[in-house]
Design a protein around this motif. Structure first.
Motif, PDB file in Angstrom:
ATOM      1  N   ASN A 205       0.873  -1.170   0.000  1.00  0.00           N
ATOM      2  CA  ASN A 205       0.000   0.000   0.000  1.00  0.00           C
ATOM      3  C   ASN A 205       0.912   1.221   0.000  1.00  0.00           C
ATOM      4  O   ASN A 205       1.318   1.710   1.042  1.00  0.00           O
ATOM      5  CB  ASN A 205      -0.920   0.003   1.216  1.00  0.00           C
ATOM      6  CG  ASN A 205      -1.969   1.106   1.151  1.00  0.00           C
ATOM      7  OD1 ASN A 205      -1.886   2.018   0.327  1.00  0.00           O
ATOM      8  ND2 ASN A 205      -2.954   1.039   2.025  1.00  0.00           N
TER       9      ASN A 205
ATOM     10  N   GLY B   3      -1.723   3.678  -2.730  1.00  0.00           N
ATOM     11  CA  GLY B   3      -2.497   2.482  -3.019  1.00  0.00           C
ATOM     12  C   GLY B   3      -1.706   1.286  -3.486  1.00  0.00           C
ATOM     13  O   GLY B   3      -0.489   1.198  -3.288  1.00  0.00           O
TER      14      GLY B   3
ATOM     15  N   ARG C 267      -7.231   0.985  -5.437  1.00  0.00           N
ATOM     16  CA  ARG C 267      -7.739  -0.030  -4.509  1.00  0.00           C
ATOM     17  C   ARG C 267      -7.632  -1.445  -5.059  1.00  0.00           C
ATOM     18  O   ARG C 267      -7.624  -2.405  -4.289  1.00  0.00           O
ATOM     19  CB  ARG C 267      -9.217   0.251  -4.192  1.00  0.00           C
ATOM     20  CG  ARG C 267      -9.484   1.535  -3.464  1.00  0.00           C
ATOM     21  CD  ARG C 267      -8.973   1.527  -2.053  1.00  0.00           C
ATOM     22  NE  ARG C 267      -9.443   0.372  -1.282  1.00  0.00           N
ATOM     23  CZ  ARG C 267      -9.085   0.117  -0.017  1.00  0.00           C
ATOM     24  NH1 ARG C 267      -8.239   0.928   0.601  1.00  0.00           N
ATOM     25  NH2 ARG C 267      -9.547  -0.933   0.609  1.00  0.00           N
TER      26      ARG C 267
END
Length: 279
Positions: A80, A121, A221
């Motif tokens: 992430n 992300g 995402r």
């Protein structure tokens, strides 16, 4: 010892149920049941003979249509990525890069594609050049899902325009899917979810600016079958067995004959795979 971590049993190969057990699919007994039930394929052919032997270094195995990873030298890591980190394993300008997130692994990992420094992300790190090629090359059309916080109140008409298509300076573009997650009447902006397979440079930011809603924050995402889930910003982990199977299944399906020309034209080296343009 083979690359799969399974000891060789001579020129005839390794028993299939032993390979499946070593790969973590199931115990050897359950693996035998899977084979007998016709749920295991080797190189696309169903194998039901329990005495069957394979070469784990070259043969492709799947169970119920899901690929099995036999080569344990390959690493697949999900990150992430925080804002402010550049998508490079070594930034020549000294900016924060991805080395901090790959130091846990001894293998030389590289990033699959790029996220702009201001975009956070899901980013994949791997040492599998073939998989990276499928995930990053535009010809394979792997989808990515972004959540964009944008200025202004986005309307249903704007969402329809994004999916219908707009024209940018480098040509037309349309979102595969778009939906409005929230919109504030009090000047708090809007949240928009965009699904795209395009890899064009800063495409999400340019699309939203074109429809009058500049991006304030952008998060990826989803990338292909991978979801960010609850992984915190800056968090990094290896893919699960299920996630690896989904990625390898995608790679094997997309690496079929219809993509031979694209594969020959593209350089699927680690350095090329990591240079996909950013959203």
């Amino acid at each position: 010892m083979t690359a799969s971590g399974v000891e060789s049993e001579g020129p005839e190969g390794v028993r299939l149920q032993k390979v499946l057990a070593a790969a973590g699919v199931a115990s050897r007994r359950v693996s035998e049941q899977l084979i007998a039930a016709g749920r295991v394929r080797v190189n696309g052919q169903v194998v039901t003979e329990l005495g069957s032997r394979i070469d784990p270094t070259t043969d492709l195995v799947d169970v119920d249509g899901v690929a099995v990873q036999l080569d344990e030298s390959k690493r697949y890591v999900i990150l992430n990525k925080p804002r402010g980190v550049v998508s490079s394993m070594r930034d020549e300008r000294g900016r924060p890069d991805l080395r901090e997130y790959a130091k846990e692994w001894t293998e030389r990992l590289f990033n699959v594609g790029r996220l702009d420094a201001d975009t956070s992300g899901l980013l994949v790190l791997t040492n599998d050049g073939d998989l990276a090629h499928v995930l990053s090359h535009p010809s394979f059309g792997v989808t990515k899902v972004y959540i964009a916080k944008v200025e202004g109140r986005v309307t249903a008409q704007t969402i329809a325009r994004l999916t219908r298509g707009i024209t940018l300076e480098d040509g037309p573009i349309a979102a595969d899917k778009a939906r409005l997650l929230s919109a504030s009447d009090a000047g708090g902006g809007s949240l928009v979810e965009l699904t795209l397979h395009s890899g064009r440079n800063r495409i999400v930011r340019r699309m939203m600016a074109e429809v009058g809603h500049p991006v304030v924050e952008l998060v990826r995402r989803q990338f292909g079958p991978l979801h960010l889930g609850s992984l915190p910003v800056g968090g990094v982990r290896e893919l699960t067995t299920v996630e690896r199977g989904a990625l390898l299944t995608l790679a094997r399906r997309e690496n079929g004959p219809q993509h031979d020309d694209a594969s020959r034209e593209a350089d699927d080296s680690p350095s090329a795979a990591s240079q996909e343009i950013s959203p």
